[in-house]
Write a protein that holds these residues in place. Sequence first.
Motif, short mmCIF file in Angstrom:
data_model
loop_
_atom_site.label_atom_id
_atom_site.label_comp_id
_atom_site.label_asym_id
_atom_site.label_seq_id
_atom_site.Cartn_x
_atom_site.Cartn_y
_atom_site.Cartn_z
N SER A 59 45.62 63.25 41.60
CA SER A 59 44.35 63.46 40.68
C SER A 59 43.62 61.99 41.12
N ARG A 68 53.04 68.57 27.58
CA ARG A 68 53.99 67.25 27.45
C ARG A 68 53.51 66.55 26.20
N PRO A 114 53.69 61.53 31.24
CA PRO A 114 53.61 62.96 31.18
C PRO A 114 53.14 63.48 32.47
N PHE A 115 51.94 63.02 33.27
CA PHE A 115 51.44 63.59 34.26
C PHE A 115 52.42 63.38 35.40
N GLN A 116 53.05 62.28 35.66
CA GLN A 116 53.74 62.24 36.47
C GLN A 116 55.24 63.11 36.57
N THR A 160 42.58 66.41 37.36
CA THR A 160 43.88 66.84 37.97
C THR A 160 43.80 68.28 38.23
N LEU A 178 48.56 58.92 29.67
CA LEU A 178 48.76 60.20 30.56
C LEU A 178 49.77 59.95 31.79
N ALA A 191 54.84 65.99 35.12
CA ALA A 191 54.31 67.35 35.56
C ALA A 191 54.54 67.66 37.01
N LEU A 198 48.68 71.24 36.65
CA LEU A 198 49.18 69.88 36.29
C LEU A 198 48.74 69.16 34.90
N ASP A 252 50.31 71.30 32.15
CA ASP A 252 51.51 70.61 31.92
C ASP A 252 51.60 69.60 31.17
N THR A 253 50.36 68.63 31.57
CA THR A 253 50.18 67.01 30.90
C THR A 253 50.05 67.33 29.37
#
Length: 153
Positions: A82, A47, A135-137, A36, A132, A139, A40, A43-44
């Motif tokens: 990603s 989160r 939280p990734f989305q 990623t 993940l 971010a 991001l 941030d992931t």
Amino acid sequence: MPWLTATGRIDQVLTAWGRGELAEVPSGISFDVLLTPLTLGRDTVHRMHAAGRQVGPVVLGPLGAEFIVERGSATGWSASHSLVLRQGALVLLPPPGDDTHVVGSRSWLVPPCRPETGAPLCCAELTMAGALAEPFQAAVQDAAARREWPCAR
């Protein structure tokens, strides 16, 4: 670290780490890697921690954050911004330590060994890629809203 031992390269990894060097380990054999963008990825991880969820090892490299996840759990991963490294792609793992130790432009965002355990090789649990996704989305969406990243589509 069972996820590392299963690669069949544990002796080479420990030798490289003992010299303070990067260790080459192929992905897709005993773990998968999600790549990623750096912001991001950070941030992931933030989160995940804020939600009280553990996140496994994450390497910071010149191309971004590399999440080391359970083998096979990244199959079908299709989140924007990603990608999943192909099977056999070499991952360069810095020696375990804190997140301030940089070797060859690589360091740990989440090290595989936590200093508080006192063990030279820890059994860091790997994250399932699906854990993940949310939280990734989030971010990605927040970065797009702040115009720090291209719009999430």
